[in-house]
Design a protein around this motif. Structure first.
Motif: not given
Length: 453
Positions: A146-151, A172-178, A409-414, A422-430
């Motif tokens: 759920v969420g097409a952002g960095p995480a 949203r209508e586009k992927s990418g999130g932040l 069976n539910v995980w979360a990150g970002g 509030d960092l793209t790189v941290s969200a990617v890592a998570m």
């Protein structure tokens, strides 16, 4: 020329000025520049830069690969740890992460340009469409993200590599999130965010369903029934309120919406901006909104922050960038009242603040800054609709070190999780690490083959 109210309008500048003003903040290195920059690296054995990177990219290795004329190999080293390494090279606060840790970062020397070198390598690989990963044999497992952002994108890509089928849901209508909606336009030009999304999804095995909002179109319970695992990379959709008199008046806007509109505009000339703009906040959103207001043609732009310069979440580099563009940053000022004239913004009354025994308090002194537009950039909040009985703390989802939530069976990150940054790189890592944890959970649940007698 678009107009929303007296004093707030688009098209303040000649069209050519918009193109110049919103050009690439850090132009790409050419081959010669990259070789010179890479030659400055000491290739430290203990690599403090690598320790400072949230995604733990082997920075000395990828720089050495550039220095030996192997940018494609360098890109693979980067993507092995951070599949969104191209955007991170553009938007990471390297001055407070890897480059701050660089041993060359002294009073006499500047650090190795790690961010620009990372962009050099990843740009070449993406332009040549070098694909380093393929989907493993199908596992038969299906995961909802759920969420097409960095995480979410990082999680989905790593799961696909492991052979799991992935469906991403995004409101949203586009992927990418932040990366698509929340980054200053001059930090990511030429629709790079969408090019990177396309590159990530090209591995296959990932379906994206846009216009699908959690809590409106489906619930977490729906997903846990239909999928073997769920990853929540929801980001922060809400905007904190000022709770001040006049907040709903014409001319008081959310900085997040302003930045998103700029990101989607082709010419920038259609985005309205005031002549005298005040931005409330001290983080990256405040800086991005203020700088871009100035680039759109605002005559006066002032950032007001309730604490001191040293307390601002925005890095010193970003603060200096703002002042270099003509933005005034004022500290120790807290909004008190929005002044109106004919139900429109005319200014903002602020009260001076100070620290007493470590606690922020007001002094009783006030002043008014004239303004026809005010941007709120005082933080974003998490909207928890449709999440059922997940455990929350401080308005965020609670997870363990691997991103596992309180529900099976539910995980979360970002940004949506407790401790998220509030960092793209941290969200990617998570997102990446949660995918590895999901894969381990699938492997542990598989029945073991019976021993041969």
């Amino acid at each position: 020329m678009g107009t929303t109210q007296s004093g707030i309008l688009g098209g303040r500048l000649p069209l050519a000025d918009y193109e110049t003003n919103f050009s690439d903040l850090h132009p790409a290195l050419d081959r010669h520049e990259a070789l010179v920059a890479s030659d400055r690296c000491y290739f430290c054995h203990d690599a403090p830069c690598m320790t400072a990177c949230p995604t733990s990219i082997d920075i000395p290795l990828f720089i050495r690969q550039i220095s030996t004329g192997n940018p494609i190999g360098s890109a693979k080293t980067i993507f092995d740890q951070n599949i969104l390494g191209g955007m991170c090279a553009r938007v990471c606060p390297t001055e407070t992460l890897c480059e701050q840790a660089c041993v060359r970062n002294t009073a006499e020397e500047r650090p190795v340009e790690i961010g620009r070198l990372q962009r050099y390598a990843t740009d070449i690989a993406m332009k040549e469409n070098k694909q380093f990963y393929t989907c493993a044999a199908t596992s038969g497992k299906k995961v909802a993200v759920v969420g097409a952002g960095p995480a979410g994108l990082a999680c989905a890509h790593r799961l696909a590599v492991k052979g799991h089928e992935v469906v991403i849901y995004d409101a949203r209508e586009k992927s990418g999130g932040l990366n698509e909606y929340g980054i200053a336009a001059y930090k990511s030009v030429d629709d790079f965010a969408q090019s990177e999304v396309d590159y990530v999804l090209s591995i296959g095995g990932i379906e994206v369903r846009h216009g699908q909002a959690l809590g409106r179109d489906f619930s977490l319970g729906d997903l846990t029934e239909q999928y073997d695992a769920v990853f929540l990379g929801l980001g922060l959709a809400g905007v904190n309120a000022l709770r001040l008199e006049g907040e709903t008046a014409e001319g008081v806007d959310d900085a997040v919406d302003f930045i998103a509109a700029l990101r989607q505009s082709k010419t920038k000339a259609d985005i309205p901006v005031g002549r005298r703009v005040v931005v409330l906040g001290g983080g990256m959103t405040a800086i991005d909104a203020a700088v871009q207001a100035k680039l759109l043609g605002a005559e006066e732009v002032t950032i007001c922050y309730r604490r001191g310069k040293e307390h601002m979440n925005a890095s010193e580099f970003e603060q200096d960038l703002a002042t270099s563009k003509g933005v005034t940053i004022r500290h120790w000022l807290q909004p008190k009242r929005i002044a109106l004239k004919d139900d429109k913004v005319a200014g903002i009354e602020l009260e001076y603040t100070t620290l007493v025994d470590g606690k922020l308090t007001t002094t009783g002194e006030t002043g008014i800054i004239a303004a026809d537009q005010i941007f709120k950039a005082i933080g974003q909040s998490f909207e928890a609709s449709g999440l059922g009985s997940l455990t929350f703390e401080a308005g965020r989802i609670v997870t363990d070190a691997e991103g596992k939530t309180s529900l099976a069976n539910v995980w979360a990150g970002g940004d949506c999780v407790l401790g998220g940054e509030d960092l793209t790189v941290s969200a990617v890592a998570m997102g990446r690490d949660a995918a590895e944890a999901i894969n381990r959970a699938f492997a542990a649940a598989m029945p073991r083959a019976s021993a041969v007698a």
